[in-house]
Enzyme design. Structure first.
Site, mmCIF file in Angstrom:
data_model
loop_
_atom_site.group_PDB
_atom_site.id
_atom_site.type_symbol
_atom_site.label_atom_id
_atom_site.label_comp_id
_atom_site.label_asym_id
_atom_site.label_seq_id
_atom_site.Cartn_x
_atom_site.Cartn_y
_atom_site.Cartn_z
ATOM 1 C CG ASN A 151 -8.633 -1.637 12.603
ATOM 2 O OD1 ASN A 151 -7.633 -2.184 12.126
ATOM 3 N ND2 ASN A 151 -9.210 -0.589 12.041
ATOM 4 C CG HIS A 171 -5.641 -2.245 9.333
ATOM 5 N ND1 HIS A 171 -5.767 -1.168 10.174
ATOM 6 C CD2 HIS A 171 -4.318 -2.291 9.024
ATOM 7 C CE1 HIS A 171 -4.592 -0.605 10.359
ATOM 8 N NE2 HIS A 171 -3.694 -1.273 9.677
ATOM 9 C CG ASP A 206 -0.249 -0.418 2.509
ATOM 10 O OD1 ASP A 206 0.961 -0.131 2.657
ATOM 11 O OD2 ASP A 206 -0.895 -1.022 3.375
ATOM 12 C CD GLU A 238 -8.664 0.886 8.274
ATOM 13 O OE1 GLU A 238 -8.765 0.104 9.234
ATOM 14 O OE2 GLU A 238 -7.865 1.841 8.272
#
EC number: 3.5.99.6
Length: 244
Positions: free
Chosen positions: A133, A135, A67, A140
């Site tokens: 979380n 990810h 990314d 997400e």
């Protein structure tokens, strides 16, 4: 899934570097999927050391990064292009023309990045971290399991977590271009690293939880070759486990 629990961050990095180096030794023209963030830094340091000691060469390796922040100048110190140069590429013999990062040239057609990976015959070994979380990449919670490379909005928790790298939270980009969950699942082998107590809940869901979009990492349960290397702090919510 193969789970390896080690005492500390250094042991995690050493084991990860060993696995990556074995991949390169077995296939010198390996296609590696690479990650950024604080987790892989020590692994990259170990790989640099191995290169300097002439244990491995990266000259035929091809790399694809997971990314990149959207609309960030590649020479900005917080860009992942800059990160990869400073943490790995500048210190090994990899051909910079074989290092791919999803940048502005993919904004109009993000899945062209997946097509580029396919043209390289796919990723042999994908290195991953994991967010608090759950990810992976910038996928997400509630991301589609079928997603390919795409432009994504970052959650407040991710923006807050990444603000430690910026002078202020207002400077953190709110969007990124990221390989999708299916892009990641297409890798032949996956190596996920996690250290620290703050990753323990995500690790619990990854290993013990049901497959759910609320925890994107859980899709990895469906992959047939995943190695997870964590320290005892990241393993703290898993019961009856001892460090190796």
């Amino acid at each position: 899934m193969k789970l390896i629990v080690l005492e500390n961050e250094e042991q995690v990095a050493n084991k990860a570097a060993q696995i990556i180096s074995e991949q390169i030794k077995n296939k010198p023209n390996s296609v590696l999927g690479l990650a950024t963030g604080s987790t892989p830094i020590n692994t990259y340091k170990k790989l640099i050391q191995m290169y300097q000691e002439k244990q491995i060469s990266f000259k035929d390796v091809i790399s694809f990064n997971l990314d990149e922040y959207k609309d960030i100048d590649k020479n900005n110190k917080q860009s992942y292009y800059y990160f990869m140069k400073e943490q790995l590429f500048n210190y090994i013999d990899i051909n910079k023309n074989n290092c791919y990062i999803p940048n502005a040239s993919f904004y109009d057609n993000p899945i062209a990045y997946d097509e580029l990976i396919k043209k390289a015959n796919g990723i042999d070994l994908q290195l991953l971290g994991i967010g608090i979380n759950g990810h992976i990449g910038f996928n997400e919670p509630d991301s589609s399991f079928d997603s390919l490379t795409q432009i994504v909005d970052l959650t407040n928790s991710t923006i807050k977590a990444n603000s430690r790298f910026f002078d202020s939270i207002d400077q953190v980009p709110t969007q990124a271009i990221s390989m999708g969950l299916q892009s990641i699942m297409n890798a032949k082998k996956i190596l996920l690293l996690a250290t620290g107590i703050n990753k323990s809940e995500a690790i619990y869901h990854l290993i013990k939880g049901q497959i759910t979009k609320k925890w994107p990492c859980t899709i990895l349960q469906k992959h047939n070759d995943v190695t997870i290397i964590i320290d005892k702090n990241a393993a703290s919510k898993l019961t009856n486990l001892k460090a190796n």
